[in-house]
Write a protein that holds these residues in place. Structure first.
Motif, short mmCIF file in Angstrom:
data_model
loop_
_atom_site.label_atom_id
_atom_site.label_comp_id
_atom_site.label_asym_id
_atom_site.label_seq_id
_atom_site.Cartn_x
_atom_site.Cartn_y
_atom_site.Cartn_z
N ASN A 1 14.44 -93.19 5.37
CA ASN A 1 15.78 -92.69 5.67
C ASN A 1 15.84 -91.26 6.18
N ASN A 2 14.73 -90.57 6.31
CA ASN A 2 14.78 -89.22 6.85
C ASN A 2 14.19 -89.16 8.26
N TRP B 1 15.68 -89.82 11.24
CA TRP B 1 16.65 -89.84 12.34
C TRP B 1 16.26 -88.93 13.49
N SER C 1 21.46 -89.46 16.94
CA SER C 1 20.97 -89.26 15.58
C SER C 1 22.09 -88.77 14.66
N GLU C 2 22.95 -87.88 15.19
CA GLU C 2 24.11 -87.43 14.41
C GLU C 2 25.06 -88.59 14.15
N LEU D 1 23.68 -90.75 11.35
CA LEU D 1 23.87 -90.18 10.02
C LEU D 1 25.30 -90.40 9.53
N GLU E 1 25.61 -94.02 8.57
CA GLU E 1 24.98 -94.24 7.27
C GLU E 1 25.91 -93.80 6.14
#
Length: 393
Positions: A47-48, A50, A108-109, A112, A115
């Motif tokens: 999960n890290n 991105w 990527s933002e 997030l 998510e």
């Protein structure tokens, strides 16, 4: 044994195409409908991760910058991503190309924020580090997934957003992939090969191929190396033009099958853009003498050449079986899985598999508007088409 978790839809993959359903629901004010359906997302990365969306290449995008931002609702759940320096940079490019790495950071933002939204609702989940090892379609039309950690999920609908990997080029022996060059990490290696071998051969006529050629030619000219640089292409490179008249004025004949749609308009998804397009056109018109395009039927020895694989991408393999253990074979064309106009995946007989959809790179439309899925497709029309069918069911 824990009972399986039940959802309306499972989505395999959370790359760019995996943002499509949430983007459509938010854009059309139908997040409540998506919440009622229940969404499970399986992403094999941790999960890290991105910061790498497979778009982190140091090249121009082959898609206009505004495509990356126009499909997201500026006043919805993605509002925090707008008004930032990153967004302003993309917006300033408008219909022009942008750095692919800039698009990667913006998406990527968005990921997030997606998510965070999924984690805030009750009947939807996102599973990271969730590599699906088996998918079973039972006799009642339900899809059962099991990941390597033993988590079992069941749904009526399954959406593949599985992305792709660079095609295998083992027939050419030792080679390097275009992505290694386009990340700008092996310039010294390329320089050494240009100096010692004297020949670099790029296989393919894609955006990646001509972007690689741009990088190699830059090194060749900067250090005044006499090495040959060649591209082996099965067909004439496709170059995007806004209209037929522009192509005629550039003495370029458009591919009637791929570049012109049945309604007479230009296929926005077909053809090189930006610097890659200019290089291809310059080679074809004789303005660029340091790069040669060679047809594969012309005798050419690559034994003493460094080979760069830019032949394109193929989807990740899918392990899909029926309840009785029979493997479900999918229809393939040009190394892609075939989908119909409703984005339903077709079996080996060309029939749609009930409840199974595909979106993004690695899937090929089979209708009269044949085209590879573009950004506009998996964030716009394609995602909306699938979402509308979910609501009907």
């Amino acid at each position: 044994m824990k009972p399986p978790l039940v959802y309306g839809i499972q989505q395999i993959g959370f790359g760019p195409a995996g943002l499509g359903l949430i983007a459509v629901a938010d854009r059309e004010g139908r997040l409540t409908d998506l919440n009622k359906i229940g969404l499970a997302i399986h992403e094999k990365k941790i999960n890290n991760s991105w910061n790498n969306f497979h778009l982190d290449l140091d090249i121009e995008s082959n898609t206009p910058a505004n495509f990356f931002i126009s499909h997201f609702n500026r006043s919805g759940i993605f509002k925090p991503a707008f008004g930032t320096d990153l967004f302003n940079n993309l917006e300033s490019h408008g219909a022009s190309n942008c750095l692919l790495s800039s698009a990667n950071k913006f998406l990527s933002e968005i990921a997030l924020l997606s998510e965070g939204y999924i984690n805030s609702i009750n009947n939807s989940d996102i599973f990271f580090n969730s590599h699906i090892k088996q998918i079973v379609l039972d006799d009642n039309g339900l899809y059962h997934t099991t990941n390597e950690m033993g988590v079992k999920c069941t749904s009526k609908t399954l959406l593949f957003c599985i992305g792709s990997l660079e095609a295998n080029l083992s027939a050419y022996g030792n080679y390097i992939n275009s992505s290694d060059i386009l990340r700008g990490k092996i310039d010294e290696y390329i320089f050494e090969k240009l100096t010692n071998i004297g020949s670099i051969t790029i296989i393919g006529a894609s955006h990646s191929a001509f972007s690689c050629a741009l990088r190699v030619l830059y090194l060749k000219k900067q250090y005044q190396i006499s090495a040959k640089v060649n591209i082996i292409a099965r067909k004439k490179p496709k170059i995007y033009f806004e209209n037929i008249e522009s192509a005629i004025n550039s003495n370029y004949i458009l591919d009637a099958e791929d570049q012109i749609l049945p309604n007479g308009t230009i296929n926005e998804s077909a053809g090189l853009r930006g610097k890659a397009a200019k290089l291809a056109l310059d080679v074809m018109t004789g303005l660029e003498q340091d790069l040669t395009i060679i047809a594969p039927n012309i005798p050419y020895c690559i034994n003493d050449s460094l080979v760069i694989n830019a032949t394109g991408y193929q989807p990740h393999p899918v392990n899909l079986i029926r309840e009785n253990g029979e493997k479900i074979r999918l229809n393939r064309l040009n190394d892609c899985y075939v989908i119909d106009q409703n984005y339903r995946i077709l079996d080996e007989n060309g029939l749609p598999i009930v409840g199974l959809f595909g979106l993004g790179i690695g899937f090929y439309r089979s209708d009269e508007f044949k085209k590879f899925s573009s950004v506009d497709d998996f964030l716009g029309h394609g995602a909306k088409t699938i979402f509308d069918q979910l609501l009907k069911d």
